[in-house]
Motif scaffolding. Structure first.
Motif, short mmCIF file in Angstrom:
data_model
loop_
_atom_site.label_atom_id
_atom_site.label_comp_id
_atom_site.label_asym_id
_atom_site.label_seq_id
_atom_site.Cartn_x
_atom_site.Cartn_y
_atom_site.Cartn_z
N GLU A 136 92.84 37.55 57.57
CA GLU A 136 92.37 38.62 58.45
C GLU A 136 90.96 38.31 58.97
N ILE A 137 90.71 38.68 60.22
CA ILE A 137 89.38 38.47 60.79
C ILE A 137 88.67 39.81 60.89
N GLY A 138 87.44 39.84 60.35
CA GLY A 138 86.64 41.05 60.47
C GLY A 138 85.52 40.79 61.47
N TRP A 139 84.83 41.82 61.83
CA TRP A 139 83.71 41.62 62.76
C TRP A 139 82.55 42.52 62.39
N GLY A 187 89.38 45.08 71.90
CA GLY A 187 90.21 46.27 71.75
C GLY A 187 91.07 46.26 70.49
N THR A 188 91.18 45.09 69.81
CA THR A 188 91.95 45.06 68.57
C THR A 188 91.17 45.82 67.49
N ALA A 189 91.87 46.65 66.73
CA ALA A 189 91.20 47.32 65.62
C ALA A 189 91.07 46.33 64.47
N ALA A 190 89.85 46.13 64.00
CA ALA A 190 89.63 45.17 62.91
C ALA A 190 88.54 45.71 62.00
N PRO A 191 88.53 45.27 60.73
CA PRO A 191 87.51 45.74 59.79
C PRO A 191 86.11 45.41 60.31
N PHE A 248 87.42 46.11 68.38
CA PHE A 248 86.47 45.04 68.62
C PHE A 248 85.90 45.12 70.04
N THR A 249 84.59 45.07 70.13
CA THR A 249 83.94 44.98 71.46
C THR A 249 83.23 43.63 71.52
N SER A 250 82.08 43.53 70.88
CA SER A 250 81.46 42.21 70.75
C SER A 250 80.62 42.20 69.50
N GLU A 261 85.91 32.06 66.07
CA GLU A 261 87.10 32.84 65.73
C GLU A 261 87.44 33.64 66.96
N SER A 262 88.72 33.94 67.12
CA SER A 262 88.99 34.78 68.28
C SER A 262 89.64 36.09 67.86
#
Lengths: 506, 421
Positions: free
Chosen positions: B302-305, B241-245, B267-269, B236-237
């Motif tokens: 939506e993509i979470g991390w 820096g994107t704000a994600a859950p 998002f960092t890693s 997934e990409s």
């Protein structure tokens, strides 16, 4: 108060000031001094009437298999100075003095008592405690000493979690392997011997079966130096003469007995280790059945062990469960080659929770160099080529009283497994063998091939496998359906209740 | 009202099958959790006097960092023996003090203010003594109002708890079905013996073969690996820096599938996942402890991390989204996953690649469709129950201070009071 309780009380007192793993070495080291001091004193008192010169003659002791204890290291000397602030240093010196006079103990004894970080009152307390234990100075003491050693090694193995388990195989597992392979006479080898529990147990087995100690020669290798010391004390204290070697590289990389073959091998190698120098050893001649993956030493250990077996040799190896079914990195091919070459005699699936500090279940591989013959207790064995015996013991075992996590196998359960194996391989006093659904099955190589050389006993012994948690699927699903209906009804009622309550708010 | 503390149990008294020893650790923010409690050797209630949990007791932890955590005794813990780290408050006259009101009062500002002054008054670890508890001051409204408040908040809490129990039942059903169909091959065994497989209609029965092939698998099924059914760590990409859950390891439960709600974080890693993916903790001891969850709080695509220590398991097309979860919670799978762990002790990690290579019998596609038809609604209900519970809890938390302060009143109660006066 039992000896275990006394020791536990003492350990409890020290727990705050000291790491339990360390306490074990301190206490066992002193216990060792106490025992050999008593044995020495007994002989000394016997010899004294013949004159002091005789009593101080080292050879008199060596001839009797008793360790020579120099004056400064004698228990009476230490006990008299127990309250001395420098007692720790005195004990260290005593250990050095004993090593200097007894070649076979060289490097085995702990010298940790004089360190600044060790409160001298702990040493004082232990000397007082051990002074009060009544010792005889003869092999009669071994029962008591054995209990104390076992107490420490197992108690602290369970406290130290996984790492503790590295050097202690639970007693029922040791007994099971010993009872299965019956090391009566010949040469016994432990490639990763830990604290030596296999060796001690086989000596006991010999006694039970009226064998002669001199008939069994014991060899072992251990990589952890502290554990190696523990093993040597453990054996020395019981008067077991064994050739145990240590080197920092470990057995797989630097075999201490490269030219020897053995009649019996017993081992509980560390499971699934990845840092075993698999890359350096890729071309080793021991990998007869295939090169073990660099990331997992399980099949390296098994092939090393097989390689050490003499022409009628037999081995019992405790292994991670994954070894029975893994297909990754060529392990499936090695397993297949082992089965096809008739290296596997029997497979036993053990229940979970047998080991200290980990829930994972394990299995035992019984390897045999030549399944067409073999000798056990002087009886010629049946030709077992073309067959492997599978035993599923997963449902055996009960929780150790007072523990919620630790199981053990009972004497009867061990006997049931061992007898099935003995009967199958044709020992005359074991009765006739018959498959028992859900417990044991002699499967042909063709059958094993059908299962893609996966050696999980559950697949072969059949029956009962569907009822893992004791509740058959049909009943379980009925119960759950009824529960769910009641919950739905309760939910509807509660929803109405909530609506009414919220309605009433103003 | 009676205030008391717990029973100082000796180690030698424990480890049996008698009464539960109610340790303070069992009291979580969400209520009592007794997964595998310590028990006494013998069941002699007489020995423990009044230190046995009674229905209606409010319980408070009095030592350590969790000091001030409160619970309410209902059926599940009734009859357990309190540990010394717990104190209980027991209403001795229900006409003056409604027991459940007492519990909600212990979650009110009035109580928390007083607790702040007591439990942390020393430099030592937080500790709330019995003497301090006796100094607490309670404002008691009329009994009718107490009852009204307790019933309103209680109904919300009861529903939250019911949702949890219902979810546990649904989950157990899904896992039992998974084992029966895909591991034990029970329907095939039944058919081979000429019997009708349990809990199955005729159409479903017909999807299963009635014999085993030479490979020991149901005829027509294939020997495969988990990778045939599940995508491990799918790509997934998410731009840096994107704000994600975001879900951290802490958010994963050791039983059940609902994680704590994710929060937005740049998002960092880390691992990336979507709605209904199964997350499996891969590092020791989280894997051994059973930390696993189904992602259930993301919208659409939506993509979470989350933590780098998750393994993401996503059902392949045609496979039920519940299957990866059922597998991840299966004891045999867990044992095998644990076997793949490598690394130094303490930092052992399971290997997603080796897990994906674990053996799995691959059923025919219609069997998977049938499984999905039965189990997916169960999973949906569990997710809905979790979301509902979160809503109920925020409603409760919004009502509690207003009811306690009298800012919000309950008409029924008022009326009752008026009638009495």
């Amino acid at each position: 108060m039992t000896i275990e309780k006394t020791l536990f009380a003492a350990a409890d007192k020290m727990r705050g000031s000291m790491d339990p793993g360390e306490y074990k070495h301190v206490a066992l080291g002193l216990l060792f001094l106490r025992y050999i001091g008593t044995a020495f004193q007994r002989k000394y008192d016997e010899l004294l009437p013949e004159g002091e010169e005789v009593a101080e003659d080292v050879d008199e002791y060596l001839a009797d298999g008793i360790f020579w204890v120099p004056e400064a290291a004698r228990w009476s000397t230490l006990a008299a100075n127990a309250k001395d602030k420098g007692i720790g240093v005195k004990v260290d010196n005593a250990m050095r003095a004993i090593e200097a006079d007894n070649e076979q103990l060289k490097g085995a004894l702990p010298k940790v008592f004089g360190r600044e970080s060790l409160d001298p009152t702990i040493v004082t307390g232990l000397i007082d405690l051990f002074s009060n234990i009544k010792f005889d100075g003869t092999p009669k003491d071994f029962d008591l000493i054995g209990r104390i050693y076992e107490y420490f090694i197992s108690e602290f193995a369970s406290n130290e979690g996984k790492r503790g388990g590295d050097f202690h195989t639970p007693k029922p597992v040791v007994e099971l392997i010993v009872d299965m392979i019956e090391p009566m006479k010949g040469r016994l080898y432990e490639p990763c011997c830990g604290s030596g529990s296999f060796m001690v147990q086989s000596e006991r087995f010999l006694e039970h079966h009226k064998g002669r100690r001199a008939d069994l020669a014991v060899y072992g290798q251990e990589r952890n130096h502290t554990t190696y010391g523990l093993a040597r004390m453990n054996l020395a204290i019981r008067g077991i003469v064994a050739n145990i070697q240590w080197n920092a590289e470990g057995t797989l990389l630097r075999d201490a007995f490269p030219d020897e073959k053995f009649d019996f091998v017993m081992a509980n190698p560390p499971f699934n280790i990845s840092d075993w120098n698999g890359d350096i050893l890729a071309e080793d001649r021991r990998w007869k059945f295939g090169t073990p993956p660099v990331g997992n030493a399980n099949f390296a250990w098994m092939q090393h062990i097989y390689d050490k077996l003499g022409s009628t040799g037999i081995a019992g190896v405790v292994m991670a469960n994954g070894s029975m079914s893994s297909m990754s990195s060529g392990e499936g091919d090695i397993r297949r080659a082992m089965v096809e070459a008739e290296a596997v005699d029997a497979m036993i699936a053990l229940p979970g929770q047998l080991f200290y500090g980990t829930q994972i279940p394990a299995c035992i591989w019984i390897l045999a160099k030549d399944k067409s013959n073999g000798v056990a207790k002087d009886a010629k064995l049946r030709d077992r080529r073309g067959e492997v015996l599978f035993i599923d013991a997963r449902k055996m075992g009960a929780l150790v009283p007072g523990s919620r996590k630790q199981k053990e196998l009972s004497r009867d359960e061990i006997a049931r497994i061992a007898t099935a194996y003995h009967a199958w391989r044709g020992e005359p006093d074991a009765g006739a063998y018959a498959d028992e659904p859900g417990f044991c099955k002699a499967a042909s190589i063709e059958e094993i091939a059908k299962h893609n050389y996966v050696l999980t006993p559950g697949r072969y012994v059949g029956a009962g496998a569907a009822e893992e948690d004791g509740e058959p699927f049909e009943e379980k699903f009925d119960r759950l359906t009824a529960e769910l209906r009641a919950q739905f009804a309760e939910g509807r009622w509660l929803e109405k209740e909530i609506e009414a309550r919220l309605e009433a708010l103003s | 009202m009676k205030v008391g503390d717990g029973y100082r149990a000796k180690n030698s008294e424990l480890g049996g099958n008698g009464l539960v020893f109610l340790r303070s650790a069992y009291l979580q923010d969400s209520g009592f959790r007794l997964d595998d409690p310590d028990r006494f050797q013998v069941a002699e209630p007489g020995k423990f006097g009044d230190k046995i949990a009674c229905r209606g007791d409010s319980v408070i932890t009095t030592k350590g960092n969790s000091t001030g955590r409160v619970g309410y005794v209902k059926g599940s813990v009734e009859g357990a023996v309190y540990s010394p780290h717990l104190s209980y408050w027991r209403s001795m006259d229900h006409r003056r003090i409604e027991p459940r009101f007492l519990y909600y009062w212990s979650r009110s500002a009035e109580f928390l203010d007083q607790l702040g002054g007591m439990a942390f008054s020393t430099d030592m670890a937080p500790y709330l003594s019995l003497r301090d508890q006796l100094r607490l001051e309670i404002s008691l409204p009329e009994i009718g109002i107490q009852q009204g408040i307790a019933a309103t908040l209680g109904a919300l809490d009861d529903k939250i708890e019911l949702n949890r129990r219902m979810s546990a039942t649904l989950e157990e059903m899904a896992r039992a079905l998974y084992r029966s169909w895909f591991v034990d091959f029970a329907p095939v065994h039944a058919r081979a013996l000429g019997q009708t497989p349990a809990h199955m209609d005729a159409t479903t029965v017909a999807l299963f073969p009635d014999s085993f092939g030479p490979d020991g698998l149901p005829r027509g099924w294939e020997a495969g690996t988990l990778a045939d059914l599940i995508e491990f760590n799918p790509k997934e990409s998410l731009p840096k820096g994107t704000a994600a859950p975001y879900l951290e390891m802490k958010a994963l439960p050791t039983s059940g599938m609902s994680a704590d709600a994710p929060y937005l974080r740049e998002f960092t890693s880390g691992t990336k996942f979507r709605e209904r993916d199964t997350l499996l903790a891969r590092i020791t001891p989280c894997l051994e402890n059973g930390k696993t969850a189904v992602v259930d709080d993301l919208l659409g695509s939506e993509i979470g991390w989350g933590s780098t220590e998750f393994i993401v398991m996503r059902a392949k097309p045609g496979i039920s989204v519940a299957l990866p979860y059922c597998i991840a919670r299966d004891p045999d799978f867990r044992a095998e996953a644990i076997q793949t762990m490598t690394g130094s002790s303490g930092r052992q990690r399971a290997d997603a690649k080796r897990i994906s290579e674990l053996n799995m019998a691959i059923a025919l596609a219609p069997v998977h469709t049938a499984f999905s038809d039965i189990v997916s609604p169960m999973l949906d209900r569990v997710v809905a129950a979790g979301q509902e519970a979160r809503n109920l809890a925020s409603l409760r938390d919004a009502l509690l201070p207003r009811l306690m302060s009298g800012e919000l009143r309950i008409r029924e109660a008022e009326k009752q009071v008026e009638e009495v006066v």
